[in-house]
Design an enzyme around this catalytic site. Structure first.
Site, PDB file in Angstrom:
ATOM      1  N   ASN A  31      -8.643   1.597  40.557  1.00 34.21           N
ATOM      2  CA  ASN A  31      -8.273   2.134  39.321  1.00 34.21           C
ATOM      3  C   ASN A  31      -8.944   1.783  38.051  1.00 34.21           C
ATOM      4  OD1 ASN A  31      -5.824   3.391  40.583  1.00 34.21           O
ATOM      5  ND2 ASN A  31      -4.834   1.833  40.359  1.00 34.21           N
ATOM      6  N   GLU A  32      -9.919   0.990  38.397  1.00 32.09           N
ATOM      7  CA  GLU A  32     -10.929   0.383  37.246  1.00 32.09           C
ATOM      8  C   GLU A  32     -12.339   0.685  37.682  1.00 32.09           C
ATOM      9  OE1 GLU A  32      -9.679  -3.494  35.293  1.00 32.09           O
ATOM     10  OE2 GLU A  32      -8.052  -3.440  37.039  1.00 32.09           O
ATOM     11  N   MET A  33     -13.027  -0.405  37.842  1.00 30.52           N
ATOM     12  CA  MET A  33     -14.513  -0.048  38.329  1.00 30.52           C
ATOM     13  C   MET A  33     -14.925   0.604  39.358  1.00 30.52           C
ATOM     14  SD  MET A  33     -16.158  -2.967  35.770  1.00 30.52           S
ATOM     15  CE  MET A  33     -17.770  -2.611  35.554  1.00 30.52           C
ATOM     16  N   ASN A  59     -11.350  -2.989  41.890  1.00 29.40           N
ATOM     17  CA  ASN A  59      -9.947  -2.394  41.772  1.00 29.40           C
ATOM     18  C   ASN A  59     -10.365  -0.799  41.604  1.00 29.40           C
ATOM     19  OD1 ASN A  59      -7.653  -0.994  40.581  1.00 29.40           O
ATOM     20  ND2 ASN A  59      -7.107  -2.969  39.829  1.00 29.40           N
ATOM     21  N   ALA A  92     -13.189   4.229  35.782  1.00 30.48           N
ATOM     22  CA  ALA A  92     -14.492   5.035  36.176  1.00 30.48           C
ATOM     23  C   ALA A  92     -14.274   6.171  36.658  1.00 30.48           C
ATOM     24  CB  ALA A  92     -15.411   4.092  36.782  1.00 30.48           C
TER      25      ALA A  92
END
Length: 328
Positions: free
Chosen positions: A136-138, A134, A94
């Protein structure tokens, strides 16, 4: 006249029996090593309509990312025949951070022995919560923020319906439970299933040859069971070293050097649609993935004919099950 035609009839009958026998033998071989995909995922028999429908809404809910730009479906697209992946080499979070690993499909995920390439989650409930927090994710900053956002969007009544036995059902654990209930409905079906169920015409001649080549070359040693994978961890570069030495796989979870380069064997159902391939997305095409797997995992140089046959068979694993989504 009848006596002259009898030998022809006998020859034709014997020939046809041989053709049927060949298909039946191949079917028996397929059922021995693989089998068809079950109609219900483990745990699915206990899922309620309310939990599944809530999980579906959450799967497409962009409020579960830090800047409200992504949902689960962003990296695991299932709309309009989507493969359950984003078809990128590695996914983008994101906040624009490019991840290290290729997105695994959510189709059939709950049949597998563990989740993620490094098997760090034991089941769907555990897996569903990882990407939300995370960075690096959401990239949500906390579990509380996830709950607060859903409350603001009016999800409280839906959680109450799905978890009616609980006093305060809108909580982070139940987000994972609802998401997993929905994911347990994502079960593929393909022409290989039809062949194993008795339809000789479900596969072409080349695809049948590809199935035989797949087994003869030993691909089924790792890619076995109904999903043709998803059952164990195997070293990437088992026979011939794999170029990527940066990602240590399972060892990054356990800290055990003996687990260096161990990754989950990916399922092959619908594999032609989940490009690019391998944990790092280095396999750009299906043919390249077949060629490289033969070399790195089996230590064999597959011929172009063998690669074409196996690739043709793998394309027969394309998902034919159409699903409609309530809010899409």
């Amino acid at each position: 006249m009848a006596s002259r035609s009898l030998p022809i009839l006998v020859i034709f009958t014997v020939f046809m029996a041989g053709v049927v026998s060949a298909d039946e033998n191949l079917r028996n071989l397929a059922n021995k090593f693989f089998g068809t995909i079950p109609e219900v995922m483990p745990g699915g028999e206990n899922d309620t309509i309310e939990k599944i429908e809530l999980g579906e809404k959450l799967y497409f809910e962009i409020a579960l990312s830090v800047n409200k730009s992504q949902s689960c479906n962003t990296c695991h697209n299932i709309l309009n025949g989507g493969s359950g992946t984003d078809n990128l080499k590695t996914s983008v979070g994101a906040l624009g951070i490019i991840g290290r690993r290729n997105s695994l499909t959510t189709w059939n995920a709950g049949f597998q022995f563990a989740q993620f390439w490094d098997a760090r989650a034991s089941d769907l409930e555990e897996q569903a919560k990882f990407p939300l927090l995370n960075p690096n994710e959401m990239a949500l900053p906390s579990e509380d923020i996830a709950v607060q956002r859903l409350e603001e969007l009016g999800y409280s009544s839906l959680f109450q319906q799905a978890f009616s036995e609980q006093r305060s059902p809108l909580n982070f654990d139940n987000i994972g439970i609802a998401l997993s209930a929905f994911q347990r409905t994502l079960i593929t079906h393909d022409r290989f299933d039809d062949f194993q169920n008795g339809d000789d015409d479900a596969l072409t001649h080349q695809e049948k040859d590809g199935l035989q080549t797949f087994v003869i070359k030993g691909c089924n040693a790792c890619h076995n069971g109904p999903l043709m994978g998803g059952k164990l961890l195997i070293k990437m570069g088992l026979v011939k070293p794999y170029p990527n030495k940066d990602d240590k796989g399972r060892a990054e979870v356990t800290g055990n050097p003996a687990h260096n380069f161990l990754f989950k064997v990916p399922p092959l159902r619908n594999v032609a649609q989940t490009y690019p391939y391998f944990h790092d997305g280095a396999g750009e095409t299906l043919e390249q993935a077949v060629r490289d797997t033969g070399w790195h995992q089996l230590g064999v140089r597959l011929s172009e004919k063998e690669i074409d046959e196996i690739s043709a068979f793998l394309r027969a694993l394309d998902n034919t099950r159409l699903m409609s989504f309530k809010d899409k």
